[in-house]
Motif scaffolding. Structure first.
Motif: not given
Lengths: 119, 379
Positions: B6-9, B23-29
């Motif tokens: 769940t923790e994004l790197k 604008k930040m988004v989750p992508f491939a962890g």
């Protein structure tokens, strides 16, 4: 001007309501590249998907805010979808609706309430 | 991909992205910038006209050091890819792909010959599997070392050379797919003249400790702007380049994907090192007989974009479903919607009229050549 939780604005113009999306919504969508407008004379129910907006990122819908009949659509958006980003609360209105009773608009948010809603 | 974490790197440039208003988004962890205040459209056009700086540090950088000699390492890698590894000159980079026993693609990648070792860049979403795959199969011939102390930048566009040469003059002499290591104020930079936008440009591996300073110097130049993943996607789509997990995956072969140019003659039937890679039977048979489906470019004939997942039909009513869009959207440089996807080979010729089903309506779409926009690599 009234506002919905779906980030639409509603403006009373004589006996019709003009519907568009808020600046906040336009900003979230990003560059709009395609708009599909409803048919004129379509009778729609609150919550119906009446328009499609496609940005470079994704497709989203505009829902009918209330029951009513579509009486006019903004053809300028078909040719120039980017207007949604340039002037979302002015020239880039989407459609006009005729309602049986304009008092249903009282239920929607005022500008201040919408600002609070955005947080 | 599993999504147990769940923790994004974060990449070493995370704070800089926030400072720039991304604008930040989750992508491939990873938490990655999808766009900056300029917006996807303007970022795309800026890259085509000037130069765009992309943080691609989420991608996997891997060093393969031979345990015995380079020849054994090259042979080991050739047993995993339908690609010629042996014969790649020192200082040169090549496109490759790991295949599975069915001829599907496990990942696509770039690898470079750096004299006494190979340097590889793999997709973020696949890097853990790729590294495990190589460690399992190359144990006798190579040390497989993930590079974890470096960021990766891409600088792309017609003014990329001007911008980078101001800091590293040596890059002027590089041609497309050359690689170079240069010692600088920022430590050793590992530079390749390549990218994934169809533009001339560079990918630059920079020590994590100095990458923010290095990126700032580039961004201080008027021709350079920070560009997010949104524009990266529309740029690579216009360039006709595959995105792993969308246009290629374990269910598509390199032949279906139109990546035949990446399978050198030496690995094909009759070549000096023919076959010997996973899925060789299927892939060589497809090369001989033609695949059942092919990746093609698609030009929607109305303004409505055809997104990934749009079904492609051979008639405006009834008919057969003969394909599917794997990447689609709007091409800012073309000012029109563009897409690519797989269609049955009988419908894959340029100019074939087809129909894409968008929100229940069949809209006309025409098969076209890829790329949508010619590349401007410096060959």
């Amino acid at each position: 001007m009234k506002y919905t939780e779906e980030h639409e604005w509603l403006r009373i113009d004589g006996d019709v309501v003009v519907v568009g999306i808020t600046e906040h919504a336009a900003e979230q969508l990003g560059d709009v590249v395609f708009v599909e407008l409803p048919e004129i004379e379509a009778v729609v129910a609150k919550g119906d998907e009446v328009c499609v907006i496609e940005s470079v990122k994704a497709a989203s819908d505009i829902l009918a805010p209330v029951d009513g009949e579509i009486v006019e659509v903004n053809e300028a958006l078909s040719d120039n979808p980017g207007l949604v980003n340039e002037d979302p609360q002015g020239d880039a209105w989407f459609f006009k609706m005729k309602l049986d009773d304009l008092r249903v608009l009282d239920d929607f948010m005022t500008e201040d309430e919408y600002k609070d809603f955005l947080g | 991909m599993s999504e147990h974490s769940t923790e994004l790197k974060q990449t070493p440039l995370h704070a800089l992205h926030l400072e720039l208003g991304a604008k930040m988004v989750p992508f491939a962890g990873y938490s990655m910038p999808v766009q900056y205040p300029m917006g996807v459209m303007a970022e795309h056009l800026h890259t085509r006209a000037h130069a765009g700086l992309f943080d691609v540090s989420h991608m996997g950088q891997v060093i393969l050091t031979p345990k015995h000699d380079m020849a054994a390492l090259e042979a080991g890698l050739e047993a995993l890819m339908p690609v010629a590894v042996s014969g790649l000159a020192e200082g040169r980079q090549r496109y490759g792909m790991f295949t599975n026993a069915q001829g599907g693609i496990l990942d696509d990648l770039m690898f470079a010959n750096r004299g006494d070792h190979l340097f590889m860049v793999v997709n973020a979403a696949c890097k853990a599997e790729d590294i495990a795959h190589m460690k399992a199969h190359l144990a006798d011939v190579a040390q497989v070392q993930p590079v974890t102390d470096r960021a990766l930048l891409a600088l792309q566009g017609p003014q990329a050379e001007t911008a980078l040469a101001a800091l590293v003059p040596d890059v002027r002499a590089m041609r497309f797919m050359d690689v170079l290591s240069v010692d600088t104020l920022f430590g050793a930079l590992w530079i390749s003249r390549s990218g994934y936008t169809g533009e001339d440009g560079f990918e630059i591996s920079v020590p994590a400790t100095t990458v923010v300073d290095f990126a700032r110097l580039l961004l201080d130049r008027p021709e350079v702007a920070a560009i997010g993943l949104g524009a990266r996607d529309s740029l690579r789509l216009e360039a006709g380049l595959c995105l792993y997990g969308h246009d290629i995956d374990t269910g598509t072969s390199p032949v279906q994907a139109g990546l035949v140019w990446g399978i050198q003659k030496s690995r094909r039937t009759g070549g000096a090192r023919e076959g010997g890679f996973p899925g060789a039977d299927c892939i060589l048979a497809e090369l001989a007989d033609g695949p059942a489906q092919l990746r093609v470019g698609l030009h929607p004939q109305t303004r409505a974009p055809m997104r990934e997942g749009t079904e492609i039909w051979d008639a405006s009513e009834g008919g057969q479903k003969i394909g599917c869009v794997t990447s689609g959207g709007f091409g800012p440089s073309l000012g029109a919607p563009i897409a690519m996807g797989y269609v049955d080979s009988g419908h894959a010729s340029t100019g074939t009229p087809l129909w894409g089903e968008v929100r229940g309506k069949r809209l006309p779409v025409t098969v076209c050549d890829l790329p949508f926009r010619p590349s401007t690599y410096k060959r």
